[in-house]
Design an enzyme around this catalytic site. Structure first.
Site, PDB file in Angstrom:
ATOM      1  CD  GLU A 178      38.252  33.127  40.538  1.00 42.86           C
ATOM      2  OE1 GLU A 178      38.911  33.337  41.567  1.00 42.86           O
ATOM      3  OE2 GLU A 178      38.300  33.873  39.525  1.00 42.86           O
ATOM      4  NE  ARG A 182      38.778  34.224  44.360  1.00 43.37           N
ATOM      5  CZ  ARG A 182      38.225  35.402  44.111  1.00 43.37           C
ATOM      6  NH1 ARG A 182      37.621  36.075  45.056  1.00 43.37           N
ATOM      7  NH2 ARG A 182      38.258  35.908  42.881  1.00 43.37           N
ATOM      8  CG  ASP A 198      45.987  36.915  34.715  1.00 43.14           C
ATOM      9  OD1 ASP A 198      45.566  35.774  34.427  1.00 43.14           O
ATOM     10  OD2 ASP A 198      45.381  37.686  35.493  1.00 43.14           O
ATOM     11  CD  GLU A 228      45.825  41.999  40.165  1.00 41.34           C
ATOM     12  OE1 GLU A 228      45.290  43.110  40.398  1.00 41.34           O
ATOM     13  OE2 GLU A 228      45.197  40.926  40.245  1.00 41.34           O
ATOM     14  CB  THR A 274      47.699  33.502  41.278  1.00 43.07           C
ATOM     15  OG1 THR A 274      47.495  34.718  40.552  1.00 43.07           O
ATOM     16  CG2 THR A 274      46.413  32.692  41.310  1.00 43.07           C
TER      17      THR A 274
END
Ligand code: DMJ
Length: 635
Positions: free
Chosen positions: A266, A270, A399, A534, A623
């Site tokens: 994360e 980010r 994913d 998404e 992502t």
């Protein structure tokens, strides 16, 4: 004869008037005497009651409420702006969810536009999903205006432009939102961002996440996550003032020298991703310095027996560890940090970052336990082997493994063949093991495999896949990837359009049994919407590559529904608990950082007609929607 009577009348009138005045005075004096006779407690109670009545009266006056909210999005019709701007603003009128006891229309179903049509034209109960076992074709026919009606799985009429086979390529001449000029839609996204930012600024400045309902904040890592995630979005949207104040905070307040555990994945996607991307867009070295700082502080995560990183790092102490209950890491997490660390090596000239993350990819490439290129969800940090084998999904925990195979190949100049091979194999694995069609509408969806048993469950997270498939096709991968992308895009859109709020739930289950009247089920525990990006992300890719305006139109509908059901009047947007209840979507009081980092950014790029605004031939998005440059030559 007339005069006396008139005089009498006048005299009488004066007299009455006089006695009225006197009696008024008398009553006043008498009231005052009575008031003085009351005890202090009695007087206080009466005054309090009167004040309460006054406040209640004001609070229930809609005009006053609107005025007091100071909610300029309500629109001033005399502001000299073109009419479509005013109408657009009215779309944003915030909706405060009413508590259940005050709901008047809790039994009504269907998106608001449908509710209006139903009220006006049809017998509502005949079309209510819960009281009807199947589609009411008769009433549906009545509800359609020229053209065959489409019957949804909620047995309600779908608006023409929502239908899968509707050609919306040219929507410029239609009435309503479809005809809005691109600039208006871009302004709508900027307005949404400013509204979200206002909430963050007022109640959560410098903290990780806004809690917009309670007007407070939540901490995850204590590193200003939302602010960092939103930096490049502000730059792309051209929000200069907001960007300048955020930059100031990063330069002066952001410190990674903190005794705090952060999640490696994360904070990489980010924070490291956000800082690197902002550095590239602005050329401001301060962001690169911060990126180097957090990047080096995350490196202890790779000090494991297997070199598969731990999930958590203490960035102050330089120690790392797995979660308390296991020595496993998540496959998606350890294979979706590569774009960022590879870029950090390129920028710093220090190879340690890229060597660490490429070691992970090489190990995963060689591992047993895949099924036709599909990976399990967990990997052990001691022995480097997959665990919990036999379960395959394109959703949570796996994913972005697939996404980063393709994107690393693109980032590195399309020379790393192992990455491409693994990606192509995985797409074939999806087709062979996970693809299916729903009944009755035949929507193509991606399910899950559990020890040979197929489950028709699809996470909203899987909706990154249409965009990734389209990106691959753009880079020369087989044309059938694009065909699949389009089919899945339709499904992801329907996951929104078929819900009563027009917003997708977190997870859906598709029906595969003959005789099913609706294609999708939503379990009670899966009805939430976290403002995820998404579907909007994929709409952006599909529009960039096809120029088919229906993708913009779908995105526009989704943005309006976010505004209707998740916008908090005092600033910010909130996750909601129930996408199936437009009367009470039940706010969760949390605005995830990715709403600003990803969702609003992808909306903006979707509505932009400029292919050079973050050109997909120059940048690859991580992502978390942070664009990183495609390397001019293999590094
Ligand atoms: C984001 O943090 C990233 O997109 C991640 O890959 C998946 N989850 C959220 C958004 O849904």
């Amino acid at each position: 004869m007339l005069s006396p009577s008139r005089r009498d009348f006048v005299s009488l009138t004066l007299s009455e008037s006089g006695s009225y005045t006197n009696s008024k005075q008398w009553r006043r004096q008498s009231c005052w005497r009575k008031w003085k006779q009351l005890s202090r407690l009695q007087r206080s109670l009466i005054l309090l009651t009167l004040m309460l009545l006054l406040v209640c009266g004001i609070a229930t006056s809609p005009t006053l409420i609107e005025h007091w909210r100071g909610d300029t999005v309500g629109g001033n019709r005399n502001d000299g702006k073109p009419q479509f701007v005013v109408d657009l603003k009215n779309e944003y009128r915030s909706i405060l969810p009413e508590p259940p006891s005050e709901r008047k229309d809790y039994r009504r179903r269907g998106p608001p536009f449908l509710q209006n049509r139903l009220q006006l034209k049809t017998n509502v109960s005949a079309l209510l999903g819960e009281e009807n076992n199947g589609p009411d074709l008769k009433n549906a026919d009545k509800g359609s205006e020229g053209g065959k009606p489409i019957i949804s799985w909620r047995a309600a009429v779908i608006e023409k432009e929502q239908a899968s086979d509707t050609d919306t390529k040219d929507t410029e001449n239609q009435d309503g939102p479809a005809s809005l000029a691109p600039e208006s839609r871009l302004e709508a996204v900027r307005e949404a961002f400013r509204h979200a930012w206002k909430g963050y600024k007022d109640f959560a400045w410098g903290h990780d996440e806004l809690k917009p309902i309670s007007k407070s904040y939540g901490e995850w890592f204590g590193l200003g996550l939302t602010l960092i995630d939103a930096l490049d979005t502000m730059w792309i949207l051209g929000l200069k003032e907001e960007f300048a104040e955020a930059r100031e905070w990063v330069a002066k307040e952001l410190s990674f020298d903190k005794n705090v555990d952060v999640n490696l994945f994360e904070s990489t996607i980010r924070i490291l991703g956000g800082l690197l991307s902002t550095y590239h867009l602005t050329g401001d070295l301060m962001f690169l310095d911060k990126a180097k700082d957090i990047g080096s502080r995350l490196m202890p995560a790779f000090n494991t027996a297997s070199k598969i990183p731990y999930s958590d790092v203490n960035i102050g102490k330089g120690t790392a560890h797995p979660p308390r209950w296991t020595s496993d890491s998540t496959v998606a997490e350890v294979t979706s940090i590569q774009l960022e660390f590879r870029e950090l090596s390129r920028l710093t000239g220090d190879t340690k970052y890229k060597l660490a993350v490429m070691e992970v990819m090489q190990q995963v490439h060689k591992l047993d336990g895949k099924q036709d290129g599909l990976v399990p969800m967990f990997i052990n940090t001691n022995n480097g082997l997959f665990t919990h084998q036999g379960i395959y999904t394109l959703g949570a925990r796996a994913d972005s493994y697939y996404e980063y195979l393709l994107k690393q190949w693109i980032q590195g100049g399309k020379t790393e063949n192992e990455l491409l091979d693994d990606y192509l194999l995985a797409v074939e694995g999806v087709k062979k093991n996970l693809l299916n069609k729903s009944i009755p509408q035949g929507l193509t969806f991606v399910g899950e495999l559990s020890h040979g048993h197929f489950s028709p469950k699809m996470d909203h997270l899987v909706c990154f896949l249409p965009g990734t498939l389209a990106l691959g096709a753009h880079y020369g991968l087989p044309a059938d990837h694009m065909e699949l992308a389009k089919q899945l895009m339709e499904t992801c859109y329907q996951m929104y359009a078929q819900m009563e709020t027009g917003l997708s739930p977190e997870i859906v289950h598709f029906n595969m049994h003959e005789g099913s009247t609706k294609d999708v089920d939503v379990k009670i525990a899966d009805r939430h919407n976290l403002l995820r990006p998404e579907t909007v992300e994929s709409l952006f890719y599909l529009y960039r590559f096809t120029q088919d305006k229906k993708y913009q139109q779908w995105g526009w509908e989704i943005l309006q529904n976010f505004n209707k059901y998740t916008r908090v009047p005092t600033g910010g947007y909130t996750s909601i608990n129930n996408v199936c209840d437009p009367a009470y979507p039940s706010p969760r009081d949390k605005m995830e950082s990715f709403f600003l980092g990803e969702t609003l950014k992808y909306f903006y790029l979707l509505f932009s007609e400029d292919p050079d605004l973050i050109s997909l031939d120059k940048y690859v998005f991580n992502t978390e929607a942070h664009p990183l440059p495609i390397w001019p030559q293999a590094e």
